[in-house]
Write a protein that holds these residues in place. Structure first.
Motif, PDB file in Angstrom:
ATOM      1  N   VAL A  17       9.731   9.251  16.081  1.00  0.00           N
ATOM      2  CA  VAL A  17       9.733   8.248  15.006  1.00  0.00           C
ATOM      3  C   VAL A  17       8.471   8.279  14.154  1.00  0.00           C
ATOM      4  O   VAL A  17       7.384   8.622  14.625  1.00  0.00           O
ATOM      5  CB  VAL A  17       9.848   6.798  15.563  1.00  0.00           C
ATOM      6  N   VAL A  18       8.647   7.904  12.900  1.00  0.00           N
ATOM      7  CA  VAL A  18       7.544   7.471  12.062  1.00  0.00           C
ATOM      8  C   VAL A  18       7.751   5.965  11.956  1.00  0.00           C
ATOM      9  O   VAL A  18       8.733   5.508  11.361  1.00  0.00           O
ATOM     10  CB  VAL A  18       7.591   8.122  10.670  1.00  0.00           C
ATOM     11  N   MET A  19       6.881   5.198  12.596  1.00  0.00           N
ATOM     12  CA  MET A  19       7.081   3.746  12.654  1.00  0.00           C
ATOM     13  C   MET A  19       6.045   3.061  11.778  1.00  0.00           C
ATOM     14  O   MET A  19       4.852   3.342  11.872  1.00  0.00           O
ATOM     15  CB  MET A  19       6.977   3.280  14.106  1.00  0.00           C
ATOM     16  N   VAL A  20       6.533   2.177  10.928  1.00  0.00           N
ATOM     17  CA  VAL A  20       5.696   1.572   9.907  1.00  0.00           C
ATOM     18  C   VAL A  20       5.646   0.060  10.099  1.00  0.00           C
ATOM     19  O   VAL A  20       6.668  -0.557  10.372  1.00  0.00           O
ATOM     20  CB  VAL A  20       6.314   1.921   8.519  1.00  0.00           C
ATOM     21  N   GLY A  21       4.447  -0.537   9.981  1.00  0.00           N
ATOM     22  CA  GLY A  21       4.345  -1.995  10.123  1.00  0.00           C
ATOM     23  C   GLY A  21       2.931  -2.492   9.964  1.00  0.00           C
ATOM     24  O   GLY A  21       2.165  -2.007   9.126  1.00  0.00           O
ATOM     25  N   VAL A  50       0.826  -1.217   0.000  1.00  0.00           N
ATOM     26  CA  VAL A  50       0.000   0.000   0.000  1.00  0.00           C
ATOM     27  C   VAL A  50       0.862   1.269   0.000  1.00  0.00           C
ATOM     28  O   VAL A  50       0.344   2.378   0.049  1.00  0.00           O
ATOM     29  CB  VAL A  50      -0.984   0.070   1.203  1.00  0.00           C
ATOM     30  N   GLY A  51       2.186   1.087  -0.027  1.00  0.00           N
ATOM     31  CA  GLY A  51       3.085   2.250  -0.082  1.00  0.00           C
ATOM     32  C   GLY A  51       3.566   2.726   1.279  1.00  0.00           C
ATOM     33  O   GLY A  51       4.043   3.845   1.410  1.00  0.00           O
ATOM     34  N   LYS A  52       3.472   1.848   2.291  1.00  0.00           N
ATOM     35  CA  LYS A  52       3.857   2.257   3.651  1.00  0.00           C
ATOM     36  C   LYS A  52       5.293   2.776   3.726  1.00  0.00           C
ATOM     37  O   LYS A  52       5.561   3.765   4.381  1.00  0.00           O
ATOM     38  CB  LYS A  52       3.738   1.087   4.642  1.00  0.00           C
TER      39      LYS A  52
END
Ligand code: DC
Length: 257
Positions: A144-148, A30-32
């Motif tokens: 932080v920008v945390m992605v998961g 999805v482009g995370k």
């Protein structure tokens, strides 16, 4: 039990913390990572791709000859390995550098062997507990920008902003197929195969895929990445204003890397 304890401790710490945290979750494709990296750059903060923790541990286990179905051995490894994500240390197109006990293992994160084993490694509950503790330590030390997949629900339930990114399977398949055609030309797999692959991956990841009740659902089928980034920054500004905080680093756009 241990997870519960970690979470309680983490929530108590929240009041002392000065680092805003942004959680971006969503299915594969999805482009995370593109969005997460750009938002972090705009805010001059650290981009943390949590998939890299599971990949780093998988690479380490394979190198040490640990059976990836041996959950106890994997958990011991996860408790003792010091995994850190830092800004890129090499200009080879990477979004970040991953250090395991100080060694740069970034090049190993996407090998076929890691690719094949990582979902099994990430399914072990004790592995998740140990790696989530490391992720939280990073979020305590940095903005932080945390992605998961589970950041808004489990890793940072008190994040300042939670975004759940969504793209239809058709659009994700179109984007991925476009990338493959650009890379491989006529050797690219057909659209239908790419589509089925994404549907299969959604089904495998289903267990971790729950949007947080307070997440903003952001459909990006018809948005360019930069438009999605602008939406997220606007939501963040609104959130922080409502809680009387300011977006300190927003004027530091185009941060040198
Ligand atoms: O996003 P990715 O492909 O790098 O993720 C690698 C694996 O880790 C994938 O199997 C999903 C899993 N993962 C997870 O379970 N929880 C996260 N927060 C991030 C990734």
């Amino acid at each position: 039990m241990r997870e519960h304890h970690l979470r309680e401790h983490h929530l108590r710490e929240h009041h002392l913390r000065e680092h805003p945290r942004i959680a971006i979750d969503g299915p594969a494709g999805v482009g995370k990572s593109t969005i997460g990296e750009r938002v972090a750059r705009r805010l001059a903060c650290l981009y943390v791709d949590t998939g890299a923790f599971y990949r780093a541990l998988t690479g380490l286990a394979l190198r040490q000859g640990i059976n990836v179905d041996d959950a106890a051995a994997l958990a011991t490894l996860a408790e003792h390995a010091d995994i850190r994500i830092i800004p890129p240390t090499v200009s080879d197109g990477r979004q970040y550098t991953v250090l395991v006990d100080g060694a740069d293992i970034t090049a190993d994160l996407r090998t076929p062997a890691v690719e094949a084993a990582v979902s099994r490694v990430s399914a072990a509950p004790a592995v998740r507990v140990a790696l989530i503790a490391q992720m939280r330590r990073m979020a305590d030390d940095h903005t932080v920008v945390m992605v998961g997949r589970d950041i808004g629900t489990v890793v940072l339930p008190d994040a300042d902003l939670k975004i759940y990114l969504m793209t239809s399977i058709e659009e994700r398949a179109r984007r991925r197929h476009g990338d493959l055609v650009a890379q491989l030309g006529a050797a690219s797999p057909p659209f239908e195969a790419v589509h089925d692959d994404i549907a299969r991956r959604d089904a495998t990841d289903q267990a971790q895929m729950r949007p947080a009740p307070d997440a903003i659902m952001l459909h990006n089928d018809h948005l360019e990445p930069e438009q999605t980034v602008e939406h997220i920054l606007r939501y963040l500004r609104e959130r922080l204003e409502r809680s009387g905080k300011v977006l300190a680093s927003e004027d530091q756009r185009e941060v040198p890397r």
